[in-house]
Design an enzyme around this catalytic site. Structure first.
Site, PDB file in Angstrom:
ATOM      1  CB  SER A 103      75.327 -97.676   3.080  1.00  0.00           C
ATOM      2  OG  SER A 103      75.474 -96.975   4.305  1.00  0.00           O
ATOM      3  CG  HIS A 124      73.812-100.410  -0.456  1.00  0.00           C
ATOM      4  ND1 HIS A 124      74.875 -99.690  -0.965  1.00  0.00           N
ATOM      5  CD2 HIS A 124      73.052 -99.510   0.226  1.00  0.00           C
ATOM      6  CE1 HIS A 124      74.754 -98.435  -0.613  1.00  0.00           C
ATOM      7  NE2 HIS A 124      73.662 -98.294   0.108  1.00  0.00           N
ATOM      8  CD  GLU A 136      77.313-100.944  -3.590  1.00  0.00           C
ATOM      9  OE1 GLU A 136      78.296-100.362  -4.089  1.00  0.00           O
ATOM     10  OE2 GLU A 136      77.014-100.851  -2.378  1.00  0.00           O
ATOM     11  CG  ASN A 174      78.465 -95.439   0.127  1.00  0.00           C
ATOM     12  OD1 ASN A 174      78.114 -94.567  -0.659  1.00  0.00           O
ATOM     13  ND2 ASN A 174      77.616 -96.054   0.924  1.00  0.00           N
TER      14      ASN A 174
END
Length: 457
Positions: A103, A124, A136, A174
């Site tokens: 991540s 991800h 992702e 994130n």
């Protein structure tokens, strides 16, 4: 298709299941045979409602030898991943595509560790992989475009929506959500309570879970680690980890699993604490004038003073300048559709204008007289980060919007919010926070400045 998955924690088990359910031949492996057997048994148990066929391998080399795709979902420490990648390379499968579920770690660095960076890509997945639709796809600086396209096609075959991202710390979701968490933590250090902050975010922004409750749920150790990675990689004050979270982690109060984090779970559920703070509207015959002001200009101040001289006036704004320039007796709110933040700050001499919330028929939560208040402070900071991601070419606006809607269940993507709200209002909010706090974390992206300039012409 033949897929190998390394790491049988919750993410690895979920990734193995989605590939198996899509018809791939899946083999799994963990640190040793005992750990592999235990993880495999749990995987099969979790898939009881939709049985899958998943085999086990005795080693990383055995798992990789015949695979088309190897997905690593092991512990988020680069030195451990490097050892795995070296074992993979030694297996001798020259056609293997290696995908990392990291991540935050660098795909480019992993490609170098593997020895064939063209065949290393990021995939991800989001937790839980069996339910979350987003993946992702991260292209390293030397990842072969054909490998990126293969990863996108594989994600699509799983029924997922893929977004593309350049190799950058924290990728899209994130990274863009960092300000949401940072600002929430800073609000606590500035006197707001976690239930009040989360209640505003749910009521004003429509998020299913407030940011501090979500941090407790995912664990403060994980958040602190990714914050340290972002700060180290970018070297920008905007990404400074918040000291309060570090203190909580050091004290062992790391979130819901520990029984305490930003909330004390022995005292009740976060949702119950939040609900107690929400004031429902009451019938009111009060005669109140509500003046909307994006900023706090001399003209705004003069208008409010004039209105205040002839009756009850309440300013609808999140600009921090009103803490100093609100006339005596005037109220201060920020209305978000069917919800309002009502400034209640005895230190600043501001009494709550619940009469305005009643006149509008909206629920409300009391907040302190801080620049940006809560909802706009968080959302404008988040939008600024999203604009920065687009500006630097890390991802497209469309993919950023998709990522936040699917990966975080936000009701609207940040660039969609910008289109609806207007660049001038977001820029004004950021500059108000920059002036009010003097902190460079609020400096606006140049693409946002240019968009605001263009909209004025």
């Amino acid at each position: 298709m033949r897929v190998a998955v390394a790491g049988l924690g919750p993410m690895g088990r979920g990734i193995a299941r989605v590939f198996a359910q899509a018809g791939a031949a899946v083999v799994v492996v963990d640190a040793d045979e005992e750990t592999t057997a235990r993880g495999h048994a749990r995987l099969i148990e979790e898939a009881a409602g939709a049985p899958v066929e998943v085999a086990t391998a005795g080693s990383v080399a055995d798992a990789a030898r015949e695979a088309d795709l190897f997905v690593e979902a092991i512990v988020e420490r680069f030195e451990v991943k490097r050892t795995l990648l070296e074992q993979l390379r030694a297996a001798g499968n020259e056609k293997l595509v290696v995908a990392s579920n990291t991540s935050s770690l660098s795909i480019g660095e992993m490609g170098t560790a593997y020895g064939d960076p063209a065949r290393v890509v990021g995939m991800h997945f989001f937790n839980p992989p069996t339910k979350m639709r987003l993946v992702e796809i991260i292209r390293g600086p030397r990842t072969d475009p054909a490998v990126v396209e293969l990863a996108r096609q594989w994600a699509s075959a799983l029924g997922k929506t893929a977004v593309l991202c350049a190799d950058s710390p924290n990728f899209i979701v994130n990274r863009v959500c960092r300000p949401l968490y940072y600002e929430s933590q800073l609000l606590v250090t500035q006197g707001m309570t976690p239930p009040a902050i989360d209640a505003v975010v749910r009521g004003a922004l429509g998020h299913r879970m407030g940011p501090l409750e979500l941090l407790d749920f995912t664990g403060l150790v994980t958040h602190l680690g990714s914050s340290e990675t972002a700060f180290r990689e970018f070297g920008d004050p905007r990404y400074r980890p918040i000291p309060l979270t570090r203190q909580l982690v050091r004290a062992g109060t790391t979130g819901r699993a520990a029984g305490r984090g930003y909330y004390d779970y022995s005292e009740g559920k976060p949702r119950e604490e939040q609900a107690r703070l929400v004031r429902e509207p009451r019938e009111s015959g009060a005669d109140v004038v509500i003046h909307r002001a994006v900023g706090c200009t001399d003209e705004d101040i003069a208008t409010v003073r004039e209105l205040s001289a002839s009756g009850r006036v309440v300013v609808d704004s999140s600009h921090g300048g009103w803490a100093e320039h609100l006339p005596p007796g005037a109220g201060w709110v920020r209305v978000h559709g069917g919800f309002a933040e009502v400034v209640d700050d005895p230190v600043a001499g501001i009494e709550p204008a619940y009469d305005a919330a009643d006149a509008l028929g909206v629920a409300s939560v009391p907040v302190l007289a801080l620049p940006g208040l809560v909802a706009d402070r968080l959302m404008h900071s988040l939008v600024n980060e999203a604009v920065t991601v687009v500006e630097e070419g890390t991802a497209t606006a469309e993919d950023v919007n998709l990522a936040l809607r699917l990966g975080m269940n936000h009701p609207v993507g940040p660039l969609e919010y910008l289109d609806e709200t207007g660049a001038v209002e977001v820029l004004t909010g950021l500059r108000g926070m920059l002036d009010g706090f003097g902190d460079p974390r609020y400096r606006p992206a140049q693409l946002l400045v240019r968009r605001a300039a263009g909209s004025r012409r």
